[in-house]
Scaffold this motif. Sequence first.
Motif, PDB file in Angstrom:
ATOM      1  N   GLY A 196      32.473 101.569  68.265  1.00 12.45           N
ATOM      2  CA  GLY A 196      32.726 100.570  67.224  1.00 12.45           C
ATOM      3  C   GLY A 196      33.492  99.379  67.759  1.00 12.45           C
ATOM      4  N   ALA A 197      34.492  99.642  68.603  1.00 13.68           N
ATOM      5  CA  ALA A 197      35.266  98.546  69.184  1.00 13.68           C
ATOM      6  C   ALA A 197      34.379  97.660  70.048  1.00 13.68           C
ATOM      7  CB  ALA A 197      36.423  99.105  70.001  1.00 13.68           C
ATOM      8  N   ARG A 198      33.493  98.293  70.800  1.00 14.80           N
ATOM      9  CA  ARG A 198      32.591  97.512  71.657  1.00 14.80           C
ATOM     10  C   ARG A 198      31.614  96.694  70.828  1.00 14.80           C
ATOM     11  NH1 ARG A 198      31.637 102.392  76.040  1.00 14.80           N
ATOM     12  NH2 ARG A 198      33.511 101.977  77.285  1.00 14.80           N
ATOM     13  N   ARG A 199      31.085  97.291  69.736  1.00 14.32           N
ATOM     14  CA  ARG A 199      30.160  96.536  68.867  1.00 14.32           C
ATOM     15  C   ARG A 199      30.883  95.370  68.203  1.00 14.32           C
ATOM     16  NH1 ARG A 199      28.636 101.620  67.163  1.00 14.32           N
ATOM     17  NH2 ARG A 199      29.436 101.264  65.066  1.00 14.32           N
ATOM     18  N   ALA A 200      32.149  95.608  67.809  1.00  9.51           N
ATOM     19  CA  ALA A 200      32.922  94.522  67.194  1.00  9.51           C
ATOM     20  C   ALA A 200      33.149  93.399  68.197  1.00  9.51           C
ATOM     21  CB  ALA A 200      34.251  95.054  66.668  1.00  9.51           C
ATOM     22  N   ALA A 201      33.468  93.770  69.439  1.00 11.57           N
ATOM     23  CA  ALA A 201      33.701  92.757  70.471  1.00 11.57           C
ATOM     24  C   ALA A 201      32.432  91.959  70.773  1.00 11.57           C
ATOM     25  CB  ALA A 201      34.222  93.419  71.745  1.00 11.57           C
ATOM     26  N   GLN A 202      31.275  92.582  70.544  1.00 11.18           N
ATOM     27  CA  GLN A 202      30.000  91.906  70.769  1.00 11.18           C
ATOM     28  C   GLN A 202      29.471  91.210  69.513  1.00 11.18           C
ATOM     29  OE1 GLN A 202      27.672  95.214  72.138  1.00 11.18           O
ATOM     30  NE2 GLN A 202      28.682  95.298  74.133  1.00 11.18           N
ATOM     31  N   GLY A 203      30.261  91.254  68.419  1.00  7.41           N
ATOM     32  CA  GLY A 203      29.844  90.607  67.185  1.00  7.41           C
ATOM     33  C   GLY A 203      28.760  91.352  66.438  1.00  7.41           C
ATOM     34  N   GLN A 204      28.639  92.657  66.664  1.00  2.00           N
ATOM     35  CA  GLN A 204      27.578  93.435  66.022  1.00  2.00           C
ATOM     36  C   GLN A 204      28.012  94.059  64.709  1.00  2.00           C
ATOM     37  OE1 GLN A 204      26.565  96.179  69.167  1.00  2.00           O
ATOM     38  NE2 GLN A 204      25.013  94.807  69.998  1.00  2.00           N
ATOM     39  N   ILE A 205      29.323  94.168  64.476  1.00  2.00           N
ATOM     40  CA  ILE A 205      29.808  94.695  63.200  1.00  2.00           C
ATOM     41  C   ILE A 205      30.908  93.774  62.695  1.00  2.00           C
ATOM     42  CG2 ILE A 205      29.242  97.100  63.716  1.00  2.00           C
ATOM     43  CD1 ILE A 205      32.149  97.575  64.376  1.00  2.00           C
ATOM     44  N   GLY A 206      31.141  93.799  61.411  1.00  2.00           N
ATOM     45  CA  GLY A 206      32.178  92.963  60.814  1.00  2.00           C
ATOM     46  C   GLY A 206      31.727  92.390  59.489  1.00  2.00           C
ATOM     47  N   ARG A 207      32.298  91.267  59.162  1.00  3.20           N
ATOM     48  CA  ARG A 207      32.051  90.637  57.860  1.00  3.20           C
ATOM     49  C   ARG A 207      32.005  89.131  58.061  1.00  3.20           C
ATOM     50  NH1 ARG A 207      35.629  91.616  52.409  1.00  3.20           N
ATOM     51  NH2 ARG A 207      35.581  89.506  51.599  1.00  3.20           N
ATOM     52  N   LEU A 208      31.106  88.469  57.344  1.00  8.34           N
ATOM     53  CA  LEU A 208      30.952  87.020  57.474  1.00  8.34           C
ATOM     54  C   LEU A 208      30.754  86.427  56.077  1.00  8.34           C
ATOM     55  CD1 LEU A 208      30.755  84.995  59.907  1.00  8.34           C
ATOM     56  CD2 LEU A 208      28.298  85.038  59.559  1.00  8.34           C
ATOM     57  N   THR A 209      31.659  85.535  55.700  1.00  6.91           N
ATOM     58  CA  THR A 209      31.554  84.856  54.404  1.00  6.91           C
ATOM     59  C   THR A 209      30.978  83.469  54.631  1.00  6.91           C
ATOM     60  OG1 THR A 209      33.498  86.067  53.610  1.00  6.91           O
ATOM     61  CG2 THR A 209      32.810  84.136  52.341  1.00  6.91           C
ATOM     62  N   ILE A 220      36.271  80.997  53.562  1.00 11.31           N
ATOM     63  CA  ILE A 220      34.934  81.248  54.097  1.00 11.31           C
ATOM     64  C   ILE A 220      34.996  81.106  55.614  1.00 11.31           C
ATOM     65  CG2 ILE A 220      33.729  80.492  52.002  1.00 11.31           C
ATOM     66  CD1 ILE A 220      33.040  77.881  53.414  1.00 11.31           C
ATOM     67  N   ASP A 221      34.062  81.750  56.305  1.00  8.82           N
ATOM     68  CA  ASP A 221      34.031  81.712  57.770  1.00  8.82           C
ATOM     69  C   ASP A 221      33.148  80.585  58.294  1.00  8.82           C
ATOM     70  OD1 ASP A 221      35.597  84.157  58.148  1.00  8.82           O
ATOM     71  OD2 ASP A 221      33.858  85.151  57.263  1.00  8.82           O
TER      72      ASP A 221
END
Length: 300
Positions: free
Chosen positions: A81-94, A141-142
Amino acid sequence: MDQRLLSFFVTLAEELHFVRAAERLGVTQPALSQQIAKLEETLAVKLFERTKRRVALTDAGRNFQSDALAILRQLDLAVAGARRAAQGQIGRLTIGFVEACPFNILPVLVSRLSRELPEVSLILQEMVTREQVEALRSGRIDVGLLRPMFSEPGLGTLPLFRENYVVALPAGHRLTQAAAVPLTALREERFIMTPPGKRRYVEGRFRAAFRRAGFEPQVAQEVHQLHTMIGLVAGGIGVALVPQSVSRLNLENVVYRPLKGLDSTVSELVAAWPLDRETPVLRRFVAIARSVAAGEGQRE
């Protein structure tokens, strides 16, 4: 608790043979024995029964095995999960967007984002450009999909889409017979527009053109939504100037015609985001948006 100790224990619990377990782990048998003894000392319980002929788990060892496996699996998930987050694969975007976006680039963009970043949660909020700039500044917003009518040095921008304006006419209107309508032909028409605070961009686009045509538009009705505007055109209340993509609202009794001699009066859309708050997810968004914009430009 050392992850390495847990891995040694789980491997031995699966093999129940020190030589085979040591080979799997890439260590010597004495080193494995030392690590298991260290683990048992740390836990203050006996995990294995050892004889010259066999190795077996104790009751405590069997109970610890299931928990150790769960811990190692959870740790693997946390690392992934940390690696996916660092690669922008998980998270949230407004994402903020102006009202015309759903008629042009927004559906394609959201489809690409959902397909390429399925674990990123997208939150979409309709806002006029001024509201988006304020929301970007405050972090509400992002990224914004907005009109290029702002001056904010702290924002990165990316051109997304540009298109001509057309005039929406009631079916049966005299100008529907024309292939293209000059602005001067609309001198006596009554216009359906959005309220002043919402139509600043359109007014800015057409101010010089109306001046050259020698008249100011007469406003028949002010409404907030584009589909309402087109509905009133269908009812014969007046005419409307809208971006060409809005013609996808193919309502009965509405005819769209290009504006003659106004090729320089175009509707533009850009993406904007705070340069000091770029995240891996935002960087992935910008890359996908750039690709989508290039594709839409080729289609144009």
